[in-house]
Motif scaffolding. Structure first.
Motif, PDB file in Angstrom:
ATOM      1  N   PHE A 222       0.834  -1.199   0.000  1.00  0.00           N
ATOM      2  CA  PHE A 222       0.000   0.000   0.000  1.00  0.00           C
ATOM      3  C   PHE A 222       0.870   1.251   0.000  1.00  0.00           C
ATOM      4  CE2 PHE A 222      -2.622   3.286   2.047  1.00  0.00           C
ATOM      5  CZ  PHE A 222      -3.732   3.229   1.220  1.00  0.00           C
ATOM      6  N   GLY A 223       0.572   2.178  -0.873  1.00  0.00           N
ATOM      7  CA  GLY A 223       1.325   3.424  -0.969  1.00  0.00           C
ATOM      8  C   GLY A 223       2.516   3.344  -1.908  1.00  0.00           C
ATOM      9  N   HIS A 224       2.836   2.148  -2.388  1.00  0.00           N
ATOM     10  CA  HIS A 224       3.948   1.940  -3.320  1.00  0.00           C
ATOM     11  C   HIS A 224       5.229   2.626  -2.842  1.00  0.00           C
ATOM     12  CE1 HIS A 224       0.913   0.539  -6.204  1.00  0.00           C
ATOM     13  NE2 HIS A 224       0.224   1.605  -5.825  1.00  0.00           N
ATOM     14  N   PRO A 225       5.811   2.148  -1.747  1.00  0.00           N
ATOM     15  CA  PRO A 225       7.010   2.811  -1.231  1.00  0.00           C
ATOM     16  C   PRO A 225       8.122   2.880  -2.274  1.00  0.00           C
ATOM     17  CG  PRO A 225       6.567   0.769  -0.034  1.00  0.00           C
ATOM     18  CD  PRO A 225       5.464   0.951  -0.993  1.00  0.00           C
ATOM     19  N   ASP A 226       8.908   3.946  -2.210  1.00  0.00           N
ATOM     20  CA  ASP A 226      10.024   4.108  -3.139  1.00  0.00           C
ATOM     21  C   ASP A 226      11.069   3.027  -2.916  1.00  0.00           C
ATOM     22  OD1 ASP A 226       8.949   6.541  -4.224  1.00  0.00           O
ATOM     23  OD2 ASP A 226       9.586   7.535  -2.382  1.00  0.00           O
ATOM     24  N   ILE A 227      11.283   2.680  -1.653  1.00  0.00           N
ATOM     25  CA  ILE A 227      12.237   1.642  -1.267  1.00  0.00           C
ATOM     26  C   ILE A 227      11.564   0.797  -0.197  1.00  0.00           C
ATOM     27  CG2 ILE A 227      14.496   1.198  -0.221  1.00  0.00           C
ATOM     28  CD1 ILE A 227      15.279   4.083  -1.195  1.00  0.00           C
ATOM     29  N   ALA A 228      11.648  -0.523  -0.357  1.00  0.00           N
ATOM     30  CA  ALA A 228      11.013  -1.399   0.629  1.00  0.00           C
ATOM     31  C   ALA A 228      11.943  -2.543   1.002  1.00  0.00           C
ATOM     32  CB  ALA A 228       9.700  -1.958   0.085  1.00  0.00           C
TER      33      ALA A 228
END
Length: 138
Positions: free
Chosen positions: A46-52
């Protein structure tokens, strides 16, 4: 009043990156140099993090000052054209960021947000913060 034709404005807006921006690349390079491996722009989170860091449930967002409303109470007065469009748009982005944080944290994620200028001026400090949080999850 917009100084550009609709075609010029459309072309300008299409050129704005929503992933692989300069600030994301700077931070990712430093994290990679430190041996930290990550996924980028993960659509399944959710939110499509830039880095995960999926296994550790750590989501990192690299927020540009304009789009995410840095110092918004003061800066919104700097907008000169199309205030009726830009102010609600950026305020919605701010609200969406809060919603993303709440949802991810509710699912056990640690959410880290950096401003673009913070990444540019203190890349090593930002990467150190991420690294410390990763180590705390081991």
């Amino acid at each position: 009043m917009d100084n550009h034709t609709p075609e010029q404005r459309r072309r300008n807006m299409q050129a704005i990156k929503n992933k692989d921006s300069e600030i994301e690349k700077i931070l990712r390079q430093e994290l990679w140099r430190r041996g930290l491996r990550y996924r980028k722009n993960v659509k399944g989170i959710f939110g499509h993090p830039d880095i995960a860091f999926i296994g550790k449930k750590i989501a990192v967002f690299c927020d540009s000052e304009f789009w995410h409303g840095y110092d918004w109470d003061n800066r919104k007065n700097d907008i000169k054209s199309r205030k009726e469009f830009w102010i609600p748009k950026i305020e919605r982005n701010i609200q969406r960021d809060l919603e993303v944080n709440q949802k991810l944290e509710g699912e056990g994620w640690i959410v880290i947000r950096f401003w673009g200028k913070e990444i540019k001026k203190n890349t090593a400090d930002c990467a150190q913060r991420v690294e410390e949080i990763i180590r705390s999850r081991e």
